[in-house]
Scaffold this motif. Sequence first.
Motif, PDB file in Angstrom:
ATOM      1  N   ASN A 198       5.846  14.283   1.734  1.00 34.47           N
ATOM      2  CA  ASN A 198       5.771  15.283   2.809  1.00 34.47           C
ATOM      3  C   ASN A 198       5.329  14.695   4.151  1.00 34.47           C
ATOM      4  N   ASN A 199       5.772  13.480   4.449  1.00 37.36           N
ATOM      5  CA  ASN A 199       5.467  12.878   5.739  1.00 37.36           C
ATOM      6  C   ASN A 199       6.783  12.709   6.505  1.00 37.36           C
ATOM      7  N   PHE A 200       7.092  13.718   7.328  1.00 39.58           N
ATOM      8  CA  PHE A 200       8.389  13.765   7.979  1.00 39.58           C
ATOM      9  C   PHE A 200       8.286  13.674   9.495  1.00 39.58           C
ATOM     10  N   ASP A 201       7.221  13.052   9.982  1.00 32.88           N
ATOM     11  CA  ASP A 201       7.040  12.964  11.434  1.00 32.88           C
ATOM     12  C   ASP A 201       8.224  12.282  12.112  1.00 32.88           C
ATOM     13  N   ASP A 202       8.708  11.171  11.520  1.00 32.88           N
ATOM     14  CA  ASP A 202       9.841  10.465  12.117  1.00 32.88           C
ATOM     15  C   ASP A 202      11.110  11.310  12.085  1.00 32.88           C
ATOM     16  N   THR A 203      11.259  12.101  11.023  1.00 30.94           N
ATOM     17  CA  THR A 203      12.415  12.992  10.937  1.00 30.94           C
ATOM     18  C   THR A 203      12.406  14.005  12.064  1.00 30.94           C
ATOM     19  N   PHE A 204      11.247  14.619  12.295  1.00 30.89           N
ATOM     20  CA  PHE A 204      11.161  15.638  13.341  1.00 30.89           C
ATOM     21  C   PHE A 204      11.297  15.011  14.731  1.00 30.89           C
ATOM     22  N   GLN A 205      10.782  13.780  14.896  1.00 31.23           N
ATOM     23  CA  GLN A 205      10.936  13.106  16.180  1.00 31.23           C
ATOM     24  C   GLN A 205      12.407  12.770  16.444  1.00 31.23           C
ATOM     25  N   THR A 206      13.124  12.321  15.382  1.00 34.95           N
ATOM     26  CA  THR A 206      14.551  12.048  15.522  1.00 34.95           C
ATOM     27  C   THR A 206      15.311  13.332  15.848  1.00 34.95           C
ATOM     28  N   ALA A 207      14.967  14.419  15.152  1.00 35.45           N
ATOM     29  CA  ALA A 207      15.631  15.699  15.399  1.00 35.45           C
ATOM     30  C   ALA A 207      15.392  16.178  16.827  1.00 35.45           C
ATOM     31  N   GLY A 229      21.490   4.001  10.577  1.00 37.55           N
ATOM     32  CA  GLY A 229      22.167   4.868  11.526  1.00 37.55           C
ATOM     33  C   GLY A 229      21.128   5.580  12.380  1.00 37.55           C
ATOM     34  N   ASN A 230      21.335   5.637  13.680  1.00 39.85           N
ATOM     35  CA  ASN A 230      20.293   6.183  14.555  1.00 39.85           C
ATOM     36  C   ASN A 230      20.132   7.691  14.404  1.00 39.85           C
ATOM     37  N   ALA A 231      21.109   8.370  13.769  1.00 40.35           N
ATOM     38  CA  ALA A 231      21.016   9.828  13.607  1.00 40.35           C
ATOM     39  C   ALA A 231      20.607  10.226  12.193  1.00 40.35           C
ATOM     40  N   ASP A 232      20.153   9.286  11.398  1.00 42.32           N
ATOM     41  CA  ASP A 232      19.755   9.572  10.025  1.00 42.32           C
ATOM     42  C   ASP A 232      18.455  10.378  10.018  1.00 42.32           C
ATOM     43  N   LEU A 233      18.509  11.583   9.433  1.00 45.77           N
ATOM     44  CA  LEU A 233      17.310  12.414   9.335  1.00 45.77           C
ATOM     45  C   LEU A 233      16.593  12.222   8.006  1.00 45.77           C
ATOM     46  N   TYR A 234      17.217  11.551   7.046  1.00 51.81           N
ATOM     47  CA  TYR A 234      16.602  11.344   5.737  1.00 51.81           C
ATOM     48  C   TYR A 234      15.713  10.104   5.743  1.00 51.81           C
ATOM     49  N   VAL A 235      16.303   8.971   6.110  1.00 46.66           N
ATOM     50  CA  VAL A 235      15.539   7.725   6.242  1.00 46.66           C
ATOM     51  C   VAL A 235      15.765   7.269   7.674  1.00 46.66           C
ATOM     52  N   SER A 266      18.027  16.909  20.181  1.00 48.19           N
ATOM     53  CA  SER A 266      18.002  18.299  20.648  1.00 48.19           C
ATOM     54  C   SER A 266      18.238  19.310  19.532  1.00 48.19           C
ATOM     55  N   LEU A 267      17.933  18.942  18.299  1.00 42.19           N
ATOM     56  CA  LEU A 267      18.016  19.893  17.204  1.00 42.19           C
ATOM     57  C   LEU A 267      16.820  20.828  17.189  1.00 42.19           C
TER      58      LEU A 267
END
Length: 451
Positions: free
Chosen positions: A235-244, A372-378, A248-249
């Motif tokens: 449950n550590n998704f800080d990078d995911t939310f920063q990428t999103a 990939g720069n748009a990867d929200l998983y890793v 502009s998601l």
Amino acid sequence: MLFANLLRRRSSSSLPLLLGTVVVLWFCSSHHVTATGSKVEYLPGVQPEGPLPFELETGYIGVGESEDIQLFYYFVKSESNPSIDPIVLWISGGPGCSSFVAMTEELGPLLFDLPKNNWSLPTLSLNPFSWTKVASFIFLELPVRTGFSYVKSSKQYRVNDVETSYQAAEFIRKWLEDHFQYQSNSFYVGGDSYSGITVPMVVQAISDGIDARFKPLINLKGYLIGNGVTIQADNNFDDTFQTARGFSLLSIEQYKSAVACKGKDCLDELGRLTTGEHYYWPNVVGEENDAKRFRGYNVHAFDRHLIFKAALIASQWMNHDNVLEALHVRKGCGEKWAKCRIPLHYERTVHDTRPYHANLSTKGYRSLIYSGNADLYVTSLSTERWTKSLNYSIIEDWRPWLINNRIAGYTRTFSNNMTYAKILGSDHIAPTITPADCFIMFKRWISHEQL
């Protein structure tokens, strides 16, 4: 697969299912089992019709006690010069996702076409950006029960990260015994997604065998990992939310709320970002785009719906009797083919593979880590962070890498022979979204050229 908690299903119907499994496996184990592969000259549905324009072999190799574990593989010879070109052992992620997916959806010689209807056998076309144009690939179904890999006995079999890595090392030694003409070829291990855990462990197991002088000695040179898990954090998704947020998601308010989430709320937000209308699909620019993935080839256009249908299309083709016969799959052995095996009796015992990377670096092995720069998983952000955390000096600092004067991504190289490459406009898994760029990246790296 990366974030779901897979629960083992229990029901009142489990007893007849178990008895059925015992009968099937007894029938299978009564057949004579050999370790040699079989040539595949024709596959139903491949366009244009006729003999395959590349050399394909499939087979099983037994590992473990009494060779109880039978691992299935697809060997595609390099389309350039297989006698001297590198060989890559490729392991898809999951864990439990078939490496046939890499062979037909990502970097292999075939691609499924858009289906004309729901009842005819799916067709496949040639991939003009197949990595097998410059290297031979062994697509391995690992861990056991992945794809067509199976256990001969009727016992419930559960494996973990460490056992799986040594089974892969045993597999490749036995494969090279049967294919002695390739023992001097440069050898690499590759994989993506969850195989960010698996690959460095497999390389370590092979290296341990080399140190122990196990025969045949493997000419191990390095490894490559795409969009790979390295640190399994809950449950550590800080990078995911920063990428999103960067794409502009999320509004600034949603971003602040997301980074403050806890527990289930984080999973709910992640689910919203990675499903349905909110999912980000990068717009690929340059030589390829959404309208036409490949120019001048008889293959399908890049279609977003195809990726969602890929598991169904592949299953329909792979489980057809004519296909099973063509691939030399043993009748009555294992289970019906599935893109990803759920549930899989697998224990994740290693949660951080950075020590493996550090140890392999001391042995001088090369490595390519790409995202990939748009990867929200890793996310590429997390990958940049862990590669930097190894604390090796930077030989070549952050710079763009180009294709025909177009910026395809950014890269840096470390003193431990590790190259990191970010691919712009790409996602999870990168070769599926940006096949031309990823092929050129791989071709340059495997040839010891600068990206």
